[in-house]
Design a protein around this motif. Structure first.
Motif, PDB file in Angstrom:
ATOM      1  N   SER A  79       0.872  -1.180   0.000  1.00 56.24           N
ATOM      2  CA  SER A  79       0.000   0.000   0.000  1.00 56.24           C
ATOM      3  C   SER A  79       0.908   1.229   0.000  1.00 56.24           C
ATOM      4  CB  SER A  79      -0.888   0.001   1.255  1.00 56.24           C
ATOM      5  OG  SER A  79      -0.114   0.310   2.402  1.00 56.24           O
ATOM      6  N   PRO A  80       0.331   2.423  -0.085  1.00 54.08           N
ATOM      7  CA  PRO A  80       1.182   3.619  -0.033  1.00 54.08           C
ATOM      8  C   PRO A  80       1.977   3.748   1.270  1.00 54.08           C
ATOM      9  CG  PRO A  80      -0.951   4.180  -0.948  1.00 54.08           C
ATOM     10  CD  PRO A  80      -1.058   2.760  -0.451  1.00 54.08           C
ATOM     11  N   THR A  81       1.513   3.115   2.366  1.00 53.13           N
ATOM     12  CA  THR A  81       2.228   3.206   3.634  1.00 53.13           C
ATOM     13  C   THR A  81       2.961   1.908   3.985  1.00 53.13           C
ATOM     14  OG1 THR A  81       0.219   2.569   4.825  1.00 53.13           O
ATOM     15  CG2 THR A  81       0.659   4.934   4.605  1.00 53.13           C
ATOM     16  N   PHE A  82       3.125   1.007   3.016  1.00 54.12           N
ATOM     17  CA  PHE A  82       3.756  -0.293   3.256  1.00 54.12           C
ATOM     18  C   PHE A  82       5.137  -0.122   3.895  1.00 54.12           C
ATOM     19  CE2 PHE A  82       6.196  -4.019   1.461  1.00 54.12           C
ATOM     20  CZ  PHE A  82       5.566  -4.985   2.207  1.00 54.12           C
ATOM     21  N   LEU A  83       5.340  -0.801   5.003  1.00 49.21           N
ATOM     22  CA  LEU A  83       6.590  -0.714   5.751  1.00 49.21           C
ATOM     23  C   LEU A  83       7.647  -1.616   5.107  1.00 49.21           C
ATOM     24  CD1 LEU A  83       8.248   0.197   8.222  1.00 49.21           C
ATOM     25  CD2 LEU A  83       7.261  -1.749   9.454  1.00 49.21           C
ATOM     26  N   GLU A  84       8.638  -0.998   4.509  1.00 50.92           N
ATOM     27  CA  GLU A  84       9.760  -1.741   3.936  1.00 50.92           C
ATOM     28  C   GLU A  84      10.892  -1.719   4.952  1.00 50.92           C
ATOM     29  OE1 GLU A  84      10.732  -0.379  -0.013  1.00 50.92           O
ATOM     30  OE2 GLU A  84       8.782  -1.006  -0.791  1.00 50.92           O
ATOM     31  N   GLY A  85      10.681  -2.453   6.033  1.00 48.73           N
ATOM     32  CA  GLY A  85      11.628  -2.470   7.136  1.00 48.73           C
ATOM     33  C   GLY A  85      12.383  -3.785   7.230  1.00 48.73           C
ATOM     34  N   GLU A  86      12.624  -4.195   8.470  1.00 50.04           N
ATOM     35  CA  GLU A  86      13.443  -5.374   8.743  1.00 50.04           C
ATOM     36  C   GLU A  86      12.875  -6.649   8.114  1.00 50.04           C
ATOM     37  OE1 GLU A  86      14.747  -7.746  12.755  1.00 50.04           O
ATOM     38  OE2 GLU A  86      14.745  -5.548  12.842  1.00 50.04           O
ATOM     39  N   ARG A  87      11.587  -6.900   8.286  1.00 48.21           N
ATOM     40  CA  ARG A  87      10.983  -8.128   7.733  1.00 48.21           C
ATOM     41  C   ARG A  87      11.018  -8.096   6.204  1.00 48.21           C
ATOM     42  NH1 ARG A  87       8.141 -13.042   9.562  1.00 48.21           N
ATOM     43  NH2 ARG A  87       7.506 -13.916   7.585  1.00 48.21           N
ATOM     44  N   PHE A  88      10.692  -6.961   5.614  1.00 49.31           N
ATOM     45  CA  PHE A  88      10.719  -6.820   4.161  1.00 49.31           C
ATOM     46  C   PHE A  88      12.112  -7.151   3.627  1.00 49.31           C
ATOM     47  CE2 PHE A  88      11.691  -4.074   0.520  1.00 49.31           C
ATOM     48  CZ  PHE A  88      10.707  -4.470  -0.380  1.00 49.31           C
ATOM     49  N   ASN A  89      13.137  -6.589   4.247  1.00 51.25           N
ATOM     50  CA  ASN A  89      14.513  -6.854   3.814  1.00 51.25           C
ATOM     51  C   ASN A  89      14.888  -8.321   4.008  1.00 51.25           C
ATOM     52  OD1 ASN A  89      15.146  -4.218   2.909  1.00 51.25           O
ATOM     53  ND2 ASN A  89      15.405  -3.567   5.027  1.00 51.25           N
ATOM     54  N   ALA A  90      14.407  -8.918   5.081  1.00 47.73           N
ATOM     55  CA  ALA A  90      14.673 -10.339   5.313  1.00 47.73           C
ATOM     56  C   ALA A  90      14.030 -11.201   4.224  1.00 47.73           C
ATOM     57  CB  ALA A  90      14.157 -10.752   6.691  1.00 47.73           C
ATOM     58  N   GLU A  91      12.845 -10.797   3.759  1.00 46.79           N
ATOM     59  CA  GLU A  91      12.177 -11.539   2.691  1.00 46.79           C
ATOM     60  C   GLU A  91      12.997 -11.482   1.407  1.00 46.79           C
ATOM     61  OE1 GLU A  91       9.430 -13.503   3.211  1.00 46.79           O
ATOM     62  OE2 GLU A  91       9.808 -12.890   5.274  1.00 46.79           O
ATOM     63  N   TYR A  92      13.525 -10.325   1.078  1.00 44.99           N
ATOM     64  CA  TYR A  92      14.374 -10.204  -0.108  1.00 44.99           C
ATOM     65  C   TYR A  92      15.696 -10.945   0.079  1.00 44.99           C
ATOM     66  CZ  TYR A  92      11.804  -7.567  -3.489  1.00 44.99           C
ATOM     67  OH  TYR A  92      10.884  -7.214  -4.449  1.00 44.99           O
ATOM     68  N   ASP A  93      16.234 -10.950   1.306  1.00 47.48           N
ATOM     69  CA  ASP A  93      17.475 -11.687   1.563  1.00 47.48           C
ATOM     70  C   ASP A  93      17.296 -13.178   1.311  1.00 47.48           C
ATOM     71  OD1 ASP A  93      18.829  -9.369   2.177  1.00 47.48           O
ATOM     72  OD2 ASP A  93      18.701  -9.637   4.359  1.00 47.48           O
ATOM     73  N   LYS A  94      16.126 -13.722   1.652  1.00 49.89           N
ATOM     74  CA  LYS A  94      15.866 -15.146   1.389  1.00 49.89           C
ATOM     75  C   LYS A  94      16.013 -15.458  -0.094  1.00 49.89           C
ATOM     76  CE  LYS A  94      12.118 -15.560   4.643  1.00 49.89           C
ATOM     77  NZ  LYS A  94      10.737 -16.020   4.793  1.00 49.89           N
TER      78      LYS A  94
END
Length: 176
Positions: A79-94
């Motif tokens: 969404s426009p306020t989607f949090l691209e934080g720690e979990r988001f980065n962990a998902e991309y790291d996988k």
């Protein structure tokens, strides 16, 4: 890697084998992700809310709020306020770890029904990987939107059919 946010893949695969790059309904985030970078498990909040629904409404004091700034919590989904934080980065790291560990092996990248709404999350990265990794191949199964990039046509299979039908046909051919 999935753009689904419904935990469907969690029924069949362990969390470390799934990358939810567009978020997941099992988490809530602050509607103000500039001050609150936390994710909150949806379950406990939903249990309380469900018990307090009356006339299709929830008392305003029951609306989940951020522990950091008091802002309303909302689903952690794109969404426009989607949090691209720690979990988001962990998902991309996988995803990146998997690709790095398998870049010199045969790699099949399958796009299953993604469509044209969000090509930047799965389709375009898969095309780039197929183009750049010598042993990568790309399969797109989608009744309406199965396409590939012209530069990887020789490494692609495009199937204009329903995913269920395709997998049922595969399963049937394997039993013969």
């Amino acid at each position: 890697m999935t753009t689904n946010q419904d935990e469907m893949f969690n029924r069949y695969f362990e969390d470390d084998k799934i990358s939810d790059i567009q978020g997941d309904w099992k988490f809530l985030q602050s509607s103000n992700p500039l001050t609150d970078k936390n994710l909150y498990e949806t379950g406990p909040y939903m249990e309380k809310l469900i018990k307090n629904i009356k006339n299709m409404q929830v008392p305003s004091e029951m609306i989940p709020r951020s522990e950091v700034d008091g802002a309303e919590l909302e689903p952690w989904v794109r969404s426009p306020t989607f949090l691209e934080g720690e979990r988001f980065n962990a998902e991309y790291d996988k995803v990146n770890s998997f690709i790095k560990g398998n870049q010199n092996k045969k790699l099949l990248l399958m796009e299953l029904g993604v469509g044209r709404m969000t090509p930047m999350f799965i389709q375009q990265p898969f095309w780039n990987l197929t183009y750049n990794l010598p042993q990568a191949s790309y399969v797109n199964i989608n009744p309406k939107d199965a396409i590939t990039h012209p530069k990887i046509e020789d490494k692609s299979l495009v199937i204009h059919d329903d995913i269920n039908t395709v997998f049922a046909d595969i399963a049937e051919s394997l039993t013969k």
